[in-house]
Write a protein that holds these residues in place. Structure first.
Motif, PDB file in Angstrom:
ATOM      1  N   VAL A 226       1.414  14.096   1.270  1.00  0.00           N
ATOM      2  CA  VAL A 226       0.663  15.190   0.667  1.00  0.00           C
ATOM      3  C   VAL A 226       1.524  15.818  -0.415  1.00  0.00           C
ATOM      4  O   VAL A 226       2.646  16.231  -0.149  1.00  0.00           O
ATOM      5  CB  VAL A 226       0.316  16.237   1.731  1.00  0.00           C
ATOM      6  N   PRO A 227       1.014  15.887  -1.605  1.00  0.00           N
ATOM      7  CA  PRO A 227       1.762  16.579  -2.647  1.00  0.00           C
ATOM      8  C   PRO A 227       1.817  18.068  -2.326  1.00  0.00           C
ATOM      9  O   PRO A 227       1.031  18.573  -1.532  1.00  0.00           O
ATOM     10  CB  PRO A 227       0.934  16.330  -3.903  1.00  0.00           C
ATOM     11  N   GLU A 228       2.708  18.683  -2.957  1.00  0.00           N
ATOM     12  CA  GLU A 228       2.841  20.123  -2.745  1.00  0.00           C
ATOM     13  C   GLU A 228       1.481  20.773  -2.979  1.00  0.00           C
ATOM     14  O   GLU A 228       0.846  20.573  -4.005  1.00  0.00           O
ATOM     15  CB  GLU A 228       3.853  20.660  -3.744  1.00  0.00           C
ATOM     16  N   SER A 229       1.059  21.551  -2.043  1.00  0.00           N
ATOM     17  CA  SER A 229      -0.300  22.077  -2.167  1.00  0.00           C
ATOM     18  C   SER A 229      -0.332  23.268  -3.113  1.00  0.00           C
ATOM     19  O   SER A 229       0.654  23.970  -3.298  1.00  0.00           O
ATOM     20  CB  SER A 229      -0.808  22.480  -0.788  1.00  0.00           C
ATOM     21  N   THR A 230      -1.491  23.459  -3.688  1.00  0.00           N
ATOM     22  CA  THR A 230      -1.616  24.459  -4.737  1.00  0.00           C
ATOM     23  C   THR A 230      -1.449  25.904  -4.252  1.00  0.00           C
ATOM     24  O   THR A 230      -0.635  26.625  -4.779  1.00  0.00           O
ATOM     25  CB  THR A 230      -2.962  24.292  -5.443  1.00  0.00           C
TER      26      THR A 230
ATOM     27  N   ASN B 202      -5.446  25.538   2.251  1.00  0.00           N
ATOM     28  CA  ASN B 202      -4.474  24.473   2.432  1.00  0.00           C
ATOM     29  C   ASN B 202      -5.128  23.261   3.081  1.00  0.00           C
ATOM     30  O   ASN B 202      -4.903  22.116   2.684  1.00  0.00           O
ATOM     31  CB  ASN B 202      -3.354  25.003   3.325  1.00  0.00           C
TER      32      ASN B 202
ATOM     33  N   THR C 110      -5.716   3.926  -3.860  1.00  0.00           N
ATOM     34  CA  THR C 110      -5.441   2.638  -3.238  1.00  0.00           C
ATOM     35  C   THR C 110      -6.665   1.737  -3.307  1.00  0.00           C
ATOM     36  O   THR C 110      -6.549   0.540  -3.574  1.00  0.00           O
ATOM     37  CB  THR C 110      -5.024   2.846  -1.776  1.00  0.00           C
TER      38      THR C 110
ATOM     39  N   HIS D 193      -6.452  15.833  -1.371  1.00  0.00           N
ATOM     40  CA  HIS D 193      -5.341  14.934  -1.665  1.00  0.00           C
ATOM     41  C   HIS D 193      -5.463  13.634  -0.886  1.00  0.00           C
ATOM     42  O   HIS D 193      -5.138  12.565  -1.389  1.00  0.00           O
ATOM     43  CB  HIS D 193      -4.008  15.606  -1.317  1.00  0.00           C
TER      44      HIS D 193
ATOM     45  N   LEU E  90      -6.514  11.948  14.303  1.00  0.00           N
ATOM     46  CA  LEU E  90      -7.573  11.614  15.243  1.00  0.00           C
ATOM     47  C   LEU E  90      -8.721  10.885  14.577  1.00  0.00           C
ATOM     48  O   LEU E  90      -9.367  10.034  15.173  1.00  0.00           O
ATOM     49  CB  LEU E  90      -8.113  12.884  15.896  1.00  0.00           C
TER      50      LEU E  90
ATOM     51  N   MET F   1       0.837  -1.197   0.000  1.00  0.00           N
ATOM     52  CA  MET F   1       0.000   0.000   0.000  1.00  0.00           C
ATOM     53  C   MET F   1       0.878   1.256   0.000  1.00  0.00           C
ATOM     54  O   MET F   1       1.901   1.295   0.667  1.00  0.00           O
ATOM     55  CB  MET F   1      -0.885  -0.024   1.248  1.00  0.00           C
ATOM     56  N   ASP F   2       0.442   2.225  -0.721  1.00  0.00           N
ATOM     57  CA  ASP F   2       1.236   3.459  -0.807  1.00  0.00           C
ATOM     58  C   ASP F   2       1.355   4.091   0.558  1.00  0.00           C
ATOM     59  O   ASP F   2       0.462   3.993   1.380  1.00  0.00           O
ATOM     60  CB  ASP F   2       0.530   4.479  -1.694  1.00  0.00           C
TER      61      ASP F   2
ATOM     62  N   TRP G 214      -5.677   9.899  -2.378  1.00  0.00           N
ATOM     63  CA  TRP G 214      -4.835   8.767  -1.982  1.00  0.00           C
ATOM     64  C   TRP G 214      -5.683   7.542  -1.617  1.00  0.00           C
ATOM     65  O   TRP G 214      -5.418   6.427  -2.053  1.00  0.00           O
ATOM     66  CB  TRP G 214      -3.982   9.196  -0.786  1.00  0.00           C
TER      67      TRP G 214
ATOM     68  N   SER H  47      -4.790  12.567  21.157  1.00  0.00           N
ATOM     69  CA  SER H  47      -3.686  12.127  20.313  1.00  0.00           C
ATOM     70  C   SER H  47      -2.501  11.629  21.127  1.00  0.00           C
ATOM     71  O   SER H  47      -1.691  10.879  20.625  1.00  0.00           O
ATOM     72  CB  SER H  47      -3.266  13.244  19.366  1.00  0.00           C
TER      73      SER H  47
ATOM     74  N   TYR I 240       1.115   7.433   2.498  1.00  0.00           N
ATOM     75  CA  TYR I 240       0.356   8.627   2.182  1.00  0.00           C
ATOM     76  C   TYR I 240       1.249   9.841   2.358  1.00  0.00           C
ATOM     77  O   TYR I 240       1.787  10.087   3.422  1.00  0.00           O
ATOM     78  CB  TYR I 240      -0.856   8.738   3.126  1.00  0.00           C
TER      79      TYR I 240
ATOM     80  N   SER J 208      -7.331  21.554   0.564  1.00  0.00           N
ATOM     81  CA  SER J 208      -6.569  20.851  -0.462  1.00  0.00           C
ATOM     82  C   SER J 208      -5.963  19.568   0.112  1.00  0.00           C
ATOM     83  O   SER J 208      -5.879  18.547  -0.554  1.00  0.00           O
ATOM     84  CB  SER J 208      -5.526  21.792  -1.068  1.00  0.00           C
TER      85      SER J 208
END
Lengths: 344, 755
Positions: free
Chosen positions: A6-10, B530, B545, B537, B472, A1-2, B541, A39, A4, B533
């Protein structure tokens, strides 16, 4: 599985979005603290060993004695809205009327003022950890003597008290309209607790939830209470484990002489005044391995349900009995912490 | 009144109301009568509304009830062999409906008459009486008619007792009481009957007004007391008489004694609670949002509360505590504040919004749409905090997978979640409590229990920083996502699409509102964009998958493309400076799909991307100044790359040059000679069948079709044919992205500002 990523955001935003989220409202702050709580590990890895001199000077010793050696059922309680310490008399009257009305459901008529009970609200002055903690208070229901000549207070039917010991984390997040007393302890018939709880919920828009103590926290209690210096031990240190099996569950009781327990603790304990998670784990592991050597039973595979020491005893159901006057505040501080965790 | 007469009576009523003369239609007529004012307002959410419930209820159940009522109407058929069976069946039907939803007042009218007319045996009468539970109210006339049966002495003593008990228990649900009060003398006379006496006393106790207290009645009561001794029920009535007319009763009554009535309500305890709850439903106007649990929960561990959600009570209680002394007049004309009980309509809310008396328990707003409006616009910290605490704790307490063996309350918890979700939809805003609840409960969730509700809660997570929420929530959700069935995956994608939509709506509102209100999040637009976006993304992903895990399932791809249909239009639809393209794994899967509708959807999305990017480019040129939100040239490059691939495949039949690049050697190895046009609008596997049908339509008698013959003019006819088959996305795509010249070529978007 890849993995994850985040690609460079726009949008060419220069900094991370977190920097922009400055909680504006207390609700927002609360949510942030919940995020943090969730968390990371839910409990801090180290706590103070309860100190004996924490109880404030002005606590009425009679009242404290009254709180000891009783079995209390624990509840967590959300902040009380518009509760005022100056109205305790009025609350006594209203709660009294409410209880009478509840008990008389199904009865047609009440002639005269024949209440057989009396409700008393009173503060437990000095029962606090810091000056910021709100005053604890006690609610008692007494049965009134039937005979008019003997107009003395009768038997105590039910007792409950509300307190907040070192509740800073909760106090920070509410405004002055609220009174934070996150820990509620009740002794008496469950039906009475239900009626009184309902009245509080209706009157101060708060919420009671039973506060149970899981095995993890019971271990902490065992360690912290063993660490306390007690002048003379009044009870053996006892653990109760439950083995789920049918048709009846099997309980394993494990009693140790309190001095042996203390000796074991002292051999583990390093930093004075503090208890760490590693020490708690080690303490329990030592008990487990000792038991295994003798009985070939892995206690770690069972569930810890009760811990009793000379300081206090606690059951996983949320029942507690405090025995030692010296460490009352220390025990309550930990319970407050658990209650606050439950309502956050 | 004889049965004969009564039927006529009903018929007469019927004629007046509906102009029909068959009895059978009366039941449906009632429904119609109840219906019109409400039916318009009842949405699919109308669960709590008894009328709504009734209308939406299973037709079968309704028919069965109707048949049962008719059966009782006609009376037992003597000749029928399985008479008992039929009777039992019908009784059961009535009982079930009655205990579940209650009976309409008209049904009670009919059945009550039957029970007291002695048509059936005692046992049947008892059972009918026991289930005379109103849906909302009982009509006064039914009671009067029923009482008239008592005079003709057709029913047994025990039935009479049961009737009185029923009357006492249901007293509060009788719509009016004037006529019943006129029967006071009759009831009073029934005190003679020893068996009835306690219950009649209770009834009289409820019924007595000052004018009913007469010297002769006092005498009679005292006589009775002398005869029967100090009976608590007689004492109760006497003390009431004494209260109204102290002069008439000189006897001293024990003042300090509690007086009991025999508890008549026991039989119907649960039913009474249910009716009360139905009646307490919010004001009739906002029926759209009928909230609140539909059925009564057993009292169990609850602290004498019927439902999870507290009942609406104004907070006069709390307020008055502040004062030392509360006088009655203070309570009565609490000037300046508007009691909640009177709040019935939206205009009223607007007029009194500044002086509204808030409920004593904030949780009760969940059941009242008007107050939901209120808490939606109020920025009063205590109000929100009270609601927050209540909802957080209740969710935690009720959550069924927190506790072992708690699954019996599953239905209740589901209903509760539904209520919350309805409120969130109504407000178009998520509650923080729910978000906090998700943090705690999602890691423990099995992915099955209350799935639909849970995923809806996810879609209502208030807008926040994605990177903060991800560990979370989304990381836990991803674990379930990858290990669950395709249906679960689709549901998750669906709810993430809704989440995106909610966030976008919220942001687009927020941008425009900013000067006016203080947004709860002090964010910059850049930070917000941000976060959005990152969400997109992340879903990209997940989708990529998932496509691999589900071996490119078309079904799944539909849900993924649905998500991107939202994504591609952010710039234009929400006026937010964001364009995020789909990942290659999705784009190529869609382009090479065997399903025409997928390809069509892809074309549509590409078309919308183009529109959005062009609009963005235009704005940039207009504004001249370099703003923070100029899209990087990378986005345009990416788009043009996709576009080239698509046009290369579908239009120019040069599939593997630009765009998807495959080494010619490899292509040779495959042995496919005509690969170049194999992905164009004719030969693409998902279009081939269209091409064949097109040709067959042209020349139906042709035995063999040669799809390669679609060229030149035929090519554009073929396109028209495709468009006529509902491929709108393809149409829009070709119209916007393909130059109709002799040499078709892709029309990319120039990203070097040389437009």
């Amino acid at each position: 599985m890849d993995s994850y990523d985040v690609p460079e955001s726009t949008p060419s935003a220069s900094s991370r979005p977190e920097d922009y989220f400055v909680g504006a409202t207390p609700l927002q702050k609360r949510l942030e603290s919940i995020r943090k709580q969730t968390s990371f590990i839910p409990t801090p890895p180290r706590r103070k060993v309860p100190q004996c001199s924490q109880l404030q000077e002005d606590v009425d010793p009679q009242k404290v004695a009254f709180l000891l050696h009783k079995q209390w059922t624990l509840y967590s309680l959300t902040p009380l809205y518009k509760f005022s310490y100056s109205n305790l008399k009025e609350y006594s009257r209203l709660l009294n009327a409410f209880i009478v009305a509840e008990k008389q459901k199904g009865l047609a008529v009440e002639v005269g003022e024949d209440f057989n009970i009396k409700v008393i609200f009173s503060t437990l002055l000095g029962m606090k950890g810091t000056q910021r903690d709100p005053e604890a208070f006690l609610v008692q229901i007494l049965s009134k003597s039937q005979l008019p000549s003997e107009n003395r207070e009768g038997k105590v039917l039910w007792t409950g008290w509300f307190c907040c010991i070192f509740g800073d984390s909760l106090l920070e997040t509410v405004s002055e309209d609220f009174t934070c007393l996150p820990l509620f302890l009740a002794n008496g018939a469950e039906s009475n607790t239900a009626i009184i709880g309902t009245w509080f919920q209706k009157t101060f828009d708060c919420y009671f939830s039973p506060l149970t103590i899981n095995a993890f926290n019971l271990s902490w209690m065992a360690a912290m209470w063993t660490a306390c210096k007690v002048d003379h031990y009044v009870a053996t240190t006892e653990f109760l484990w439950s083995v789920p099996c049918s048709p009846q569950s099997l309980d394993i009781s494990y009693a140790i002489h309190p001095e042996d327990a203390k000796a074991l603790w002292d051999s583990i304990h390093k930093t004075p005044g503090e208890v760490t998670q590693e020490e708690v784990d080690l303490f329990m592991d030592c008990l487990y391995s000792h038991f295994h050597r003798h009985f070939k039973i892995h206690l770690s595979a069972t569930r810890l349900v009760r811990v009793s020491t000379s300081v206090a005893s606690a059951h996983t159901d949320g029942k507690i009995k405090i025995l030692c006057h010296k460490y009352l505040i220390g025990v309550l501080a930990y319970l407050t912490e658990l209650a606050v965790f439950q309502i956050e | 009144m004889s049965p004969q007469k009564r039927v006529k009576n009903v018929k007469a009523q019927n004629r007046i109301s509906q102009g029909s003369n068959s009895f059978q239609t009366t039941l449906s007529a009632w429904k119609v009568k109840q219906g019109p004012s409400n039916s318009k307002n009842i949405s699919k959410h109308g669960q709590n509304n008894p009328v709504g419930d009734y209308e939406h209820a299973d037709d079968q159940a309704e028919d069965a009830l109707q048949m049962a009522v008719e059966y009782f109407e006609k009376g037992p058929v003597k000749t029928s062999q399985n008479k008992d069976k039929t009777l039992e069946k019908h009784l059961k039907t009535v009982e079930n409906v009655a205990w579940k939803n209650g009976l309409a007042s008209e049904e009670i009218d009919v059945l009550l008459n039957i029970a007291l007319s002695g048509k059936f045996g005692n046992a049947v009468n008892t059972r009918i009486l026991k289930c005379m539970i109103p849906a909302t109210v009982i009509s006064q006339d039914s009671v009067v008619k029923a009482v008239s049966w008592l005079c003709v002495d057709k029913c047994s003593g025990s039935t009479k007792v049961l009737f009185y008990r029923w009357l006492v228990a249901m007293f509060d649900f009788i719509d009016r009481k004037e006529q019943i009060n006129l029967l006071y003398g009759f009831f009073f006379a029934s005190l003679q009957d020893d068996a009835l006496c306690p219950y009649v006393c209770h009834l009289l106790y409820l019924l007595t007004k000052k004018e009913n207290v007469k010297p002769f009645r006092v005498r009679k009561l005292l006589d009775l007391q002398a005869k029967m001794g100090m009976q608590p029920h007689l004492q109760a009535l006497l003390s009431l008489y004494k209260f109204f007319a102290p002069a008439l009763i000189s006897v001293s009554l024990p003042v300090r004694k509690k007086i009991y009535f025999k508890n008549s309500e026991n039989l119907w305890k649960m039913a009474l609670l249910a009716v009360k709850q139905r009646n307490q439903g919010p004001s009739p106007e906002p029926l759209k949002l009928m909230l609140g649990p539909a059925n009564v929960r057993p009292l169990k561990r609850k602290w004498n509360s019927l439902s999870i959600i507290p009942v609406l009570n104004s907070s006069s209680y709390t307020k008055e505590y502040g004062k030392k002394e509360v006088s009655l007049s203070d309570c009565l004309n609490r000037s300046g504040s508007f009691p909640l009980e009177q709040l019935k309509s939206f205009p009223q809310l607007l007029q009194n919004i500044h002086c509204l008396e808030l409920p004593s328990q904030m949780g009760s707003v969940l059941n009242n749409s008007l107050l939901l409006h209120y808490i939606n616009c109020v920025r009063d910290e205590p109000v929100l905090l009270r609601f927050y605490y209540w909802l957080s704790q209740t969710l935690q307490e009720e959550c069924i997978w927190y506790k072992v063996n708690n699954y019996e309350h599953g239905k209740e918890f589901t209903n509760f979640l539904d209520t919350i979700i309805r409120a969130e939809c109504f407000l178009q805003e998520g509650f923080y409590s729910c978000e906090a609840f998700l943090y705690k409960s999602l890691p423990l969730w099995d992915g099955l229990c209350c799935r639909s509700q849970f995923l809806q809660l996810v879609s209502w997570i208030p807008f926040s920083s994605f990177s903060e929420v991800k560990p979370l929530l989304f990381d836990h959700l991803a674990q379930l996502f990858f290990t669950s069935t395709i249906y679960f995956k689709c549901s998750v994608l669906q709810s993430l699409k809704e989440l995106l939509q909610n966030w976008l709506l919220w942001l687009s509102m927020d941008i425009h509102m900013k000067p006016v209100t203080n947004s709860p999040l002090e964010t910059t637009l850049g930070g917000s964009m941000n976060s959005v976006s990152k969400l997109i993304h992340y879903v990209g992903w997940l989708s990529t998958t998932a496509m691999r895990l589900e071996s490119n399932s078309t079904f799944l791809l539909h849900f993924i493309l649905d998500f991107y249909e939202k994504v591609c239009d952010i710039y234009i639809n929400y006026n937010l400076p964001l364009v995020v393209l789909f990942p290659p794994g999705i784009f190529y899967s869609a382009l090479l799909s065997l399903d025409t509708s997928i390809l069509n959807q892809l074309c549509f999305i590409m078309h919308r991307y183009r529109k959005n990017l062009t609009a963005a480019k235009k704005n940039e040129l207009v504004q001249k100044t370099k703003s923070e939100f100029n899209f990087s040239s990378k986005t345009y490059q990416e788009f043009n790359h996709y576009l080239t691939s698509m046009v290369g495949c579908l239009w120019t039949s040069k599939p593997f040059g630009k765009g998807i690049y495959i080494d010619p050697e490899i292509l040779e190895k495959t042995g496919v000679t005509e690969y170049k046009n194999s992905l164009n609008v004719i030969h693409h596997p998902s279009f081939l069948s269209y091409a064949v049908s097109f040709l067959l339509q042209e020349s139906p008698e042709e035995r063999t079709v040669n799809v390669s013959s679609i060229q030149g003019k035929k090519w554009s006819w073929y396109l028209d044919y495709l468009f006529s088959q509902g491929l709108q996305g393809l149409k829009l795509f070709i119209r916007s992205s393909v130059h109709h010249s002799s040499v078709p070529r892709a029309e990319g978007i120039n990203y070097n500002n040389q437009y």
